[in-house]
Design a protein around this motif. Structure first.
Motif, short mmCIF file in Angstrom:
data_model
loop_
_atom_site.label_atom_id
_atom_site.label_comp_id
_atom_site.label_asym_id
_atom_site.label_seq_id
_atom_site.Cartn_x
_atom_site.Cartn_y
_atom_site.Cartn_z
N VAL A 54 0.77 -1.39 0.05
CA VAL A 54 0.33 -0.25 0.25
C VAL A 54 0.95 1.33 -0.03
O VAL A 54 1.74 1.15 1.18
N LEU A 56 0.21 4.71 0.67
CA LEU A 56 -0.91 6.00 0.78
C LEU A 56 0.19 7.34 0.23
O LEU A 56 0.90 8.21 -0.63
N ASN A 58 -0.82 10.42 1.86
CA ASN A 58 -1.35 11.41 2.41
C ASN A 58 0.25 10.65 3.63
O ASN A 58 0.27 9.40 4.20
N GLY A 63 -0.19 10.85 9.57
CA GLY A 63 -1.10 9.60 8.64
C GLY A 63 -0.81 8.37 8.54
O GLY A 63 -1.96 7.13 8.25
N ILE A 64 0.51 7.71 8.42
CA ILE A 64 1.05 6.88 8.53
C ILE A 64 0.65 5.38 9.35
O ILE A 64 -0.25 4.70 9.94
N LYS A 66 -2.01 6.58 11.76
CA LYS A 66 -3.27 6.87 11.54
C LYS A 66 -3.76 5.01 10.95
O LYS A 66 -5.31 4.82 11.32
N VAL A 67 -3.60 5.30 9.07
CA VAL A 67 -3.98 3.81 8.23
C VAL A 67 -3.58 2.68 9.06
O VAL A 67 -4.55 1.83 8.95
N ASN A 70 -5.91 1.87 11.87
CA ASN A 70 -7.31 1.15 11.56
C ASN A 70 -6.81 0.10 10.61
O ASN A 70 -7.92 -1.15 10.19
N PHE A 71 -5.51 -0.07 10.42
CA PHE A 71 -5.76 -1.67 9.33
C PHE A 71 -5.74 -2.91 10.37
O PHE A 71 -5.93 -4.03 10.15
N GLN A 82 5.71 -1.15 8.43
CA GLN A 82 5.49 -0.36 8.01
C GLN A 82 7.31 0.18 6.90
O GLN A 82 8.04 -0.64 8.46
#
Length: 229
Positions: A54, A56, A58, A63-64, A66-67, A70-71, A82
């Motif tokens: 993935v 992003l 952002n 932002g990383i 946060k995503v 969520n994942f 990451q």
């Protein structure tokens, strides 16, 4: 591991021998690539996709995070890897090295100034009677200066050549030492890295040459030729 060697890997809880057909340089992390056909040949079953790459829009750290959170909240996601943490680690090490290199560069320039200045002054002091003789015989000021300064210029050229060759080898050795299992620093350098020290030495030589020529103009050559007794 060389091309053509076999390495052991665990695929779907099964240990297999994988043949290495090529090696790619990875500056951060390690990855193994294989075709779906070779994967099926090794494991005896078709390759199944179990992850997604993935990227992003952002790309900020906030932002990383946060995503990624969520994942991880999804039931079908087992984990999130990451690349930002590894990138930050590389940037931190590079920033520290840049600070150290800046200090070494400044000290090297100051050392070059001290060495060349003292070398020239000692040369002039020990050969002042010789310089006075050729000055009295009718040599111009520039000729008198170059009479001893050619030696300094020649030694500087030899030092530049040896320094560039030795610096290249030392640079490669240092990068191999400070690198880790997960990080490899780019061994290539820009052209200006070699041009800047050459320009610095030439500038120092030019300034010292002007000072030597200026000082020799003020020396009383006849007084210098007098016997010490």
């Amino acid at each position: 591991v060389q091309v053509g060697d076999n390495i052991k890997m665990t695929l779907d809880s099964k240990t297999v021998n994988v043949n290495v057909s090529g090696i790619s340089e990875m500056y951060a992390g390690h990855f193994v690539y294989m075709t779906a056909t070779y994967y099926q040949e090794l494991t005896g079953q078709a390759q199944a996709k179990n992850s997604y790459l993935v990227r992003l829009k952002n790309g900020s750290s906030k932002g990383i995070r946060k995503v990624a959170a969520n994942f991880l909240a999804l039931a079908g996601v087992a984990g999130v890897s990451q690349n930002t943490s590894l990138i930050k680690q590389v940037e931190t090490v590079s920033s520290s090295l840049n600070s150290v290199m800046l200090i070494l560069i400044v000290l090297s320039v100051l050392l070059a100034v001290v060495i060349l200045y003292n070398l020239t002054n000692i040369n002039v002091a020990e050969r002042i009677r010789e310089l006075s003789t050729i000055k009295v015989l009718g040599f111009h000021n520039k000729e008198v200066t170059l009479y001893i300064y050619r030696e300094t210029i020649s030694l500087s050229i030899i030092g530049i050549v040896l320094g560039l060759l030795g610096g290249y080898g030392l640079h490669q050795a240092i990068l191999n030492i400070i690198g880790s299992d997960n990080i490899m620093f780019n061994p290539s350098v820009a052209l200006y890295v070699y041009l800047v020290p050459i320009f610095a030495i030439v500038l120092i030589l030019a300034i010292l040459g002007w000072l030597v020529n200026h000082n020799l103009r003020k020396v009383d050559m006849l007084e210098a030729l007098k016997s010490v007794e």
